[in-house]
Scaffold this active site. Structure first.
Site, PDB file in Angstrom:
ATOM      1  N   GLN A  99       0.847  -1.191   0.000  1.00 16.43           N
ATOM      2  CA  GLN A  99       0.000   0.000   0.000  1.00 16.43           C
ATOM      3  C   GLN A  99       0.884   1.243   0.000  1.00 16.43           C
ATOM      4  O   GLN A  99       0.384   2.359  -0.054  1.00 16.43           O
ATOM      5  CB  GLN A  99      -0.882   0.014   1.252  1.00 16.43           C
ATOM      6  CG  GLN A  99      -1.782  -1.183   1.383  1.00 16.43           C
ATOM      7  CD  GLN A  99      -2.407  -1.267   2.784  1.00 16.43           C
ATOM      8  OE1 GLN A  99      -3.461  -0.724   3.054  1.00 16.43           O
ATOM      9  NE2 GLN A  99      -1.737  -1.964   3.684  1.00 16.43           N
ATOM     10  N   ILE A 101       3.731   4.107  -0.976  1.00 21.76           N
ATOM     11  CA  ILE A 101       3.949   4.901  -2.177  1.00 21.76           C
ATOM     12  C   ILE A 101       5.361   5.453  -2.198  1.00 21.76           C
ATOM     13  O   ILE A 101       5.669   6.373  -2.932  1.00 21.76           O
ATOM     14  CB  ILE A 101       2.932   6.068  -2.209  1.00 21.76           C
ATOM     15  CG1 ILE A 101       3.053   6.904  -0.927  1.00 21.76           C
ATOM     16  CG2 ILE A 101       1.504   5.514  -2.344  1.00 21.76           C
ATOM     17  CD1 ILE A 101       2.146   8.117  -0.894  1.00 21.76           C
ATOM     18  N   HIS A 119      -1.562   1.401  -4.156  1.00 17.47           N
ATOM     19  CA  HIS A 119      -1.924   2.817  -4.003  1.00 17.47           C
ATOM     20  C   HIS A 119      -0.983   3.737  -4.774  1.00 17.47           C
ATOM     21  O   HIS A 119      -0.890   4.920  -4.468  1.00 17.47           O
ATOM     22  CB  HIS A 119      -1.979   3.189  -2.518  1.00 17.47           C
ATOM     23  CG  HIS A 119      -3.102   2.503  -1.775  1.00 17.47           C
ATOM     24  ND1 HIS A 119      -3.178   2.424  -0.404  1.00 17.47           N
ATOM     25  CD2 HIS A 119      -4.220   1.867  -2.249  1.00 17.47           C
ATOM     26  CE1 HIS A 119      -4.288   1.764  -0.049  1.00 17.47           C
ATOM     27  NE2 HIS A 119      -4.922   1.408  -1.143  1.00 17.47           N
ATOM     28  N   CYS A 127      -0.203  13.157 -15.543  1.00 22.81           N
ATOM     29  CA  CYS A 127      -1.390  13.882 -15.982  1.00 22.81           C
ATOM     30  C   CYS A 127      -2.572  12.922 -15.949  1.00 22.81           C
ATOM     31  O   CYS A 127      -2.500  11.812 -16.461  1.00 22.81           O
ATOM     32  CB  CYS A 127      -1.175  14.415 -17.400  1.00 22.81           C
ATOM     33  SG  CYS A 127      -2.701  15.049 -18.139  1.00 22.81           S
ATOM     34  N   CYS A 152      -0.830  20.085 -17.093  1.00 16.88           N
ATOM     35  CA  CYS A 152       0.018  19.232 -17.927  1.00 16.88           C
ATOM     36  C   CYS A 152       0.638  20.048 -19.072  1.00 16.88           C
ATOM     37  O   CYS A 152      -0.062  20.790 -19.752  1.00 16.88           O
ATOM     38  CB  CYS A 152      -0.814  18.090 -18.504  1.00 16.88           C
ATOM     39  SG  CYS A 152       0.063  17.062 -19.699  1.00 16.88           S
ATOM     40  N   CYS A 155      -1.087  18.655 -22.469  1.00 19.01           N
ATOM     41  CA  CYS A 155      -2.522  18.782 -22.786  1.00 19.01           C
ATOM     42  C   CYS A 155      -3.268  19.745 -21.871  1.00 19.01           C
ATOM     43  O   CYS A 155      -4.469  19.963 -22.046  1.00 19.01           O
ATOM     44  CB  CYS A 155      -3.188  17.404 -22.763  1.00 19.01           C
ATOM     45  SG  CYS A 155      -3.556  16.805 -21.098  1.00 19.01           S
ATOM     46  N   SER A 193       0.571  -2.829   8.728  1.00 20.73           N
ATOM     47  CA  SER A 193      -0.651  -2.179   8.260  1.00 20.73           C
ATOM     48  C   SER A 193      -1.750  -2.306   9.303  1.00 20.73           C
ATOM     49  O   SER A 193      -1.908  -3.357   9.920  1.00 20.73           O
ATOM     50  CB  SER A 193      -1.124  -2.793   6.944  1.00 20.73           C
ATOM     51  OG  SER A 193      -2.349  -2.198   6.542  1.00 20.73           O
TER      52      SER A 193
HETATM   53  P1  OAD Z   1      -1.542   2.850   9.094  1.00 21.23           P
HETATM   54  O1  OAD Z   1      -0.901   4.085   9.611  1.00 21.23           O
HETATM   55  O2  OAD Z   1      -3.021   2.785   9.099  1.00 21.23           O
HETATM   56  O3  OAD Z   1      -1.008   1.585   9.882  1.00 21.23           O
HETATM   57  C1  OAD Z   1       0.364   1.395  10.111  1.00 21.23           C
HETATM   58  C2  OAD Z   1       0.514   0.375  11.226  1.00 21.23           C
HETATM   59  O4  OAD Z   1       1.898   0.107  11.391  1.00 21.23           O
HETATM   60  C3  OAD Z   1      -0.010   0.886  12.570  1.00 21.23           C
HETATM   61  O5  OAD Z   1      -0.958  -0.036  13.064  1.00 21.23           O
HETATM   62  C4  OAD Z   1       1.239   0.934  13.460  1.00 21.23           C
HETATM   63  O6  OAD Z   1       0.987   0.492  14.763  1.00 21.23           O
HETATM   64  C5  OAD Z   1       2.183  -0.008  12.764  1.00 21.23           C
HETATM   65  N1  OAD Z   1       3.616   0.323  12.908  1.00 21.23           N
HETATM   66  C6  OAD Z   1       4.227   1.498  12.661  1.00 21.23           C
HETATM   67  N2  OAD Z   1       5.560   1.401  12.826  1.00 21.23           N
HETATM   68  C7  OAD Z   1       5.806   0.117  13.213  1.00 21.23           C
HETATM   69  C8  OAD Z   1       6.982  -0.621  13.564  1.00 21.23           C
HETATM   70  N3  OAD Z   1       8.205  -0.069  13.516  1.00 21.23           N
HETATM   71  N4  OAD Z   1       6.837  -1.922  13.928  1.00 21.23           N
HETATM   72  C9  OAD Z   1       5.609  -2.492  13.985  1.00 21.23           C
HETATM   73  N5  OAD Z   1       4.471  -1.854  13.658  1.00 21.23           N
HETATM   74  C10 OAD Z   1       4.564  -0.561  13.278  1.00 21.23           C
HETATM   75  O7  OAD Z   1      -0.937   2.618   7.612  1.00 21.23           O
HETATM   76  P2  OAD Z   1      -1.498   1.643   6.467  1.00 21.23           P
HETATM   77  O8  OAD Z   1      -2.155   0.458   7.032  1.00 21.23           O
HETATM   78  O9  OAD Z   1      -0.420   1.457   5.494  1.00 21.23           O
HETATM   79  O10 OAD Z   1      -4.013   5.011   1.675  1.00 21.23           O
HETATM   80  O11 OAD Z   1      -2.614   2.577   5.811  1.00 21.23           O
HETATM   81  C11 OAD Z   1      -3.380   2.081   4.757  1.00 21.23           C
HETATM   82  C12 OAD Z   1      -3.758   3.187   3.818  1.00 21.23           C
HETATM   83  O12 OAD Z   1      -4.389   4.257   4.527  1.00 21.23           O
HETATM   84  C13 OAD Z   1      -2.576   3.866   3.154  1.00 21.23           C
HETATM   85  O13 OAD Z   1      -2.107   3.177   2.029  1.00 21.23           O
HETATM   86  C14 OAD Z   1      -3.131   5.203   2.783  1.00 21.23           C
HETATM   87  C15 OAD Z   1      -3.842   5.511   4.076  1.00 21.23           C
HETATM   88  O14 OAD Z   1      -4.876   6.415   3.973  1.00 21.23           O
HETATM   89  C16 OAD Z   1      -4.562   6.042   1.013  1.00 21.23           C
HETATM   90  O15 OAD Z   1      -4.321   7.199   1.329  1.00 21.23           O
HETATM   91  C17 OAD Z   1      -5.477   5.683  -0.094  1.00 21.23           C
HETATM   92 ZN    ZN Z   2      -1.786  15.657 -20.200  1.00 19.98          ZN
END
Ligand code: OAD
Ligand code: ZN
Length: 248
Positions: A99, A101, A119, A127, A152, A155, A193
């Protein structure tokens, strides 16, 4: 201890899929979203509709992006990324579904065609009309000169980082590749995550349904913990580092 059990499960598996979230990159200086100090504790997300409908929102989105740019630039792969890259090298891990970026899986040496970015990628922009790639630095210079995000150069269309915002369509090919990889694995590792954002968070249970074992490695509990064969609630870098020496 759970970390030992994880190593044993990886050793015993043949086709591992790794699924990552922002938690794997916090040790690299990139904040996650939902921990204390995370991005969504400071900002409200700018959704796709907001971005499309208002030049002011686009300017705000770019201001945020440029504010994070130094940390992004300085970030290097961490212990978790490096251990995963090793597991890809020895053929244990087929695909890394992420997930994130931040491009750090690619930077750690995982071949680009094995990284599935659900993501998108924030290291460049594109663009939304013609797809032309734009470099972040060029946009920053134009933004600094005019106070506005440029259109862009080919375009005139709206340019956006090559990431997926809330309300924006998921990339179809990546979704299909992630599905295929998930259905084909015998062990699915969900790492760093909170597993609250769908459809991405649907993959761990898809793996379970297809008979794979599921491991969740995350400091905090997740809603999917009850479905996991093993939950490791510990620091990602320390837990994954020993996997860097696994032979097969
Ligand atoms: P989150 O911030 O929701 O979750 C990250 C998790 O990693 C948390 O539960 C933390 O406790 C854990 N964590 C952080 N550092 C750690 C470490 N050193 N060891 C162990 N655990 C650790 O992030 P994502 O799940 O990636 O999408 O978020 C999902 C999506 O929500 C992202 O891709 C983004 C966001 O909004 C979009 O914006 C579309
Ligand atoms: Zn363009």
């Amino acid at each position: 201890p759970p970390a030992r059990a994880l190593i044993r499960m990886v050793r015993d598996a043949e086709r591992v899929v790794v699924f990552t979230g922002a938690g794997i990159s916090t040790e690299c200086g990139i904040p996650d979203f939902r921990s204390p100090g995370g991005l969504w504790t400071k900002y409200r997300p700018i959704e796709f509709q907001d971005y499309m409908s208002s030049a002011q929102m686009r300017a705000e989105a770019w201001r945020r992006k440029f504010a994070m740019e130094p940390a992004f630039r300085a970030a290097r792969p961490g212990r978790g990324h490096n251990a995963i890259a090793h597991l890809v090298r020895i053929g244990k891990v087929r695909n890394v579904i992420t997930q994130n970026i931040d491009n750090l899986h690619q930077m750690s040496g995982v071949p680009e065609n094995r990284v599935i970015e659900l993501h998108g990628n924030a290291t460049y922009a594109h663009c939304l009309d013609c797809g032309l790639r734009h470099e972040i630095d060029d946009i920053r210079m134009a933004f600094e000169a005019t106070g506005e995000a440029p259109g862009c150069r080919a375009c005139g269309g709206i340019v956006k980082t090559a990431t997926v915002s809330f309300g924006q369509a998921m990339p179809q090919e990546e979704m299909l590749r992630a599905e295929a990889a998930t259905e084909d694995c015998d062990l699915f590792l969900a790492i760093g995550s909170s597993l609250v954002v769908y459809p991405a968070a649907g993959f761990p249970l898809m793996a379970k349904r297809n008979g794979a074992r599921l491991v969740i490695l995350n400091r905090e509990a997740t809603d999917l913990d009850p479905y996991a064969d093993l939950v490791v609630s510990d620091d990602i870098g320390s837990v994954l580092e020993p996997l860097s020496t696994l032979n097969n």
